[in-house]
Design a protein around this motif. Structure first.
Motif, short mmCIF file in Angstrom:
data_model
loop_
_atom_site.label_atom_id
_atom_site.label_comp_id
_atom_site.label_asym_id
_atom_site.label_seq_id
_atom_site.Cartn_x
_atom_site.Cartn_y
_atom_site.Cartn_z
N THR A 1 0.88 -1.21 0.04
CA THR A 1 0.08 0.16 0.07
C THR A 1 1.03 1.24 0.14
O THR A 1 1.85 1.28 0.82
CB THR A 1 -0.89 -0.04 1.10
N GLU B 1 -11.81 -2.59 6.60
CA GLU B 1 -12.33 -1.32 6.81
C GLU B 1 -13.53 -0.88 7.82
O GLU B 1 -13.52 -0.30 8.87
CB GLU B 1 -12.57 -0.52 5.39
N LEU C 1 -7.13 2.40 4.09
CA LEU C 1 -6.86 1.59 2.85
C LEU C 1 -7.66 2.18 1.65
O LEU C 1 -7.34 2.26 0.68
CB LEU C 1 -7.40 0.04 3.19
N ARG D 1 -5.45 4.71 -0.53
CA ARG D 1 -4.39 4.59 -1.01
C ARG D 1 -4.18 3.38 -2.08
O ARG D 1 -5.34 2.82 -2.13
CB ARG D 1 -3.51 3.81 0.39
N ILE E 1 -3.24 0.29 -3.89
CA ILE E 1 -3.07 -1.44 -3.05
C ILE E 1 -2.56 -2.18 -4.24
O ILE E 1 -3.42 -2.24 -5.13
CB ILE E 1 -4.40 -1.85 -2.28
N ALA F 1 -0.91 -2.08 5.37
CA ALA F 1 -1.21 -0.97 6.00
C ALA F 1 -0.73 -0.49 7.35
O ALA F 1 -0.42 0.73 7.43
CB ALA F 1 -2.85 -1.10 6.34
N SER F 2 -0.43 -1.31 8.26
CA SER F 2 0.24 -0.93 9.33
C SER F 2 1.89 -1.01 9.27
O SER F 2 2.69 -0.55 10.20
CB SER F 2 -0.19 -1.84 10.45
#
Length: 470
Positions: A316, A344, A352, A355, A357, A384-385
């Motif tokens: 991402t 989500e 997300l 962004r 992906i 994502a993290s």
């Protein structure tokens, strides 16, 4: 002069161009193959005839007295192909192998022709698409030259039958059935009438001689076998040869098999020296690294009855356009989009949506079964993290729109394969059954439980015990 009475012979008749089914009236849909718009008028209706009883060739026997040893399979010399065929080639069996151009059909069958040839069992390879010298060059490259492998370049059915009388082979390979035509039948090679005549003649020859036959078939742009569907009904075994042209992996799937199961898959690797079987293909689908990387998650997919460990990767980045990109390779775009929505809404990961992906698999494998949902979701959450998942972890499970993790088939086989390859931790739905000894399995009920495997800090941590993550 009195008008001539219209007889049965004058009435038009209609025939399906796909399967050859006939009817006395026009229909928009074929009643045999269910295809639309294929019923066309072709001439007068066939006269009604009756057939008188004739002399039987062999007397009917109780089934218990029939000798089944005559249908014992003989190995092709390629174990992966034997797996799909159900042990090998049965004498008198006719096998249709179809695949896209350039996938490696001719290379595989030339290798089979050389390995199956022996002094007691001759092999005849008939090519209708190449010259004999071109096939010889390929045979030299893949080391498929054998004294009892005979080669002929023919496109005439009568010439092919003549070669059968001269060589008397135990195995016939015809590449391809759409290039051979009979001079007694009108129509171009590959047409419905020609394919029916060629296939029927070779099937009769195979049954009479006890000769195994491998036919190569073309496919349409949609991936279906070209020509009339009647061809698939006539043959004993139908195999599909699949693979991405830019990847090394090739898969042979059984679609129809009168002598074995249809859920087996053979794995092959195509390289410069030819094609070789892969008894353990999971290594093609994994990236070996010392430390875990954010955005990667491993899963175990079932190809037929064979479990394969595959790796899902996700990336991402901040989007530079109003509509963020969603790019997939080896994964279904709809399933990736569904996992993004679940993360989500149920996983409370809101970063997300804005962004770009990118998600893909390793080694060209295609993951389409729902059992890969959990691995896709965890790879997206990890990307994502920017936090890696614990090392030696596999994730198996279907994810619903409510965020629940559902059970899938073959969990025990999947876990056994992961344990064999050295993976020590697994995320699975509830009630996985018997777990391999020494493997830590964490049962998760929903995405909230599954996301707890992500370390809370950004430092790389060793995998924790499954009991501590409950």
């Amino acid at each position: 002069m009195a008008a001539r009475t219209k007889t049965t012979k004058d009435r038009p008749s209609y025939r399906c161009t796909e399967c050859g089914w006939q009817t006395a009236k026009w229909l928009g849909r074929c009643a045999e193959c269910q295809a639309w718009g294929t019923v066309e008028e072709y001439g007068g209706a066939p006269a009604v005839r009756t057939t008188a009883p004739g002399r039987v060739t062999t007397s009917a026997l109780p089934i218990g007295q029939v000798d089944g040893r005559q249908a014992t399979a003989r190995s092709t010399g390629v174990p992966e192909l034997d797996r799909v065929l159900g042990g090998g080639l049965v004498p008198g069996a006719v096998v249709l192998l179809a695949g896209e151009p350039g996938v490696g059909k001719s290379t595989l069958l030339l290798d089979v022709a050389a390995k199956a040839a022996s002094e007691e069992h001759r092999t005849l390879y008939v090519t209708g698409e190449e010259s004999a010298s071109q096939v010889r060059l390929r045979a030299d490259r893949i080391k498929a030259v054998h004294d009892h492998l005979y080669l002929a370049a023919e496109t005439d059915l009568s010439a092919v039958l003549g070669h059968l009388d001269a060589v008397k082979p135990s195995l016939l390979i015809l590449d391809s059935v759409q290039t051979v035509a009979s001079p007694e039948i009108d129509g171009a090679p590959g047409g419905m009438a020609q394919v029916r005549e060629v296939a029927g003649a070779l099937i009769r020859a195979s049954k009479d001689r006890g000769m195994s036959t491998l036919l190569v078939g073309h496919v349409t742009k949609d991936g279906a076998i070209a020509g009339p569907r009647l061809l698939e009904h006539l043959v004993d075994v139908v195999l599909h040869f699949e693979g991405d042209r830019h990847a090394r992996l090739r898969l042979v799937r059984g679609v129809k098999n009168r002598y074995g199961a249809t859920d087996e898959v053979g794995c092959f690797e195509l390289h410069d020296e030819g094609i070789t079987g892969l008894a353990d293909p999971s290594g093609l689908f994994l990236t070996r690294r010392d430390e875990p990387v954010p955005g990667t998650c491993l899963t175990v997919t079932l190809e037929g009855r064979r479990p394969l460990v595959a790796e899902v990767q996700a990336l991402t980045v901040d989007s530079q356009i109003p509509s963020p990109r969603r790019t997939t390779s080896g994964l279904e775009t709809s399933r990736v989009s569904m996992m993004l929505a679940v993360l989500e809404q149920r996983g409370r990961i809101s970063a997300l949506g804005k962004r770009d992906i990118y998600s893909a698999t390793v080694g060209g494998v295609k993951l389409s079964e729902p059992a890969a949902d959990l691995a896709i979701a965890l790879a997206l959450a990890s990307a994502a993290s920017d936090t890696p998942l614990p090392k030696n972890l596999v994730a198996i499970g279907e994810v619903g729109l409510a965020g629940e993790v559902r059970r899938v088939t073959g969990v025990q086989r999947r876990l056994a394969e992961a344990h064999r390859l050295g993976f020590t931790h697994a995320l699975v739905p509830g009630d996985p059954g018997k777990v391999p000894a020494g493997m830590k399995v964490l049962e998760v009920a929903d995405m909230g439980d599954a996301l707890r495997v992500l370390p809370r800090s950004r430092r790389r941590e060793a995998p924790r015990e499954a009991e501590d993550r409950r």
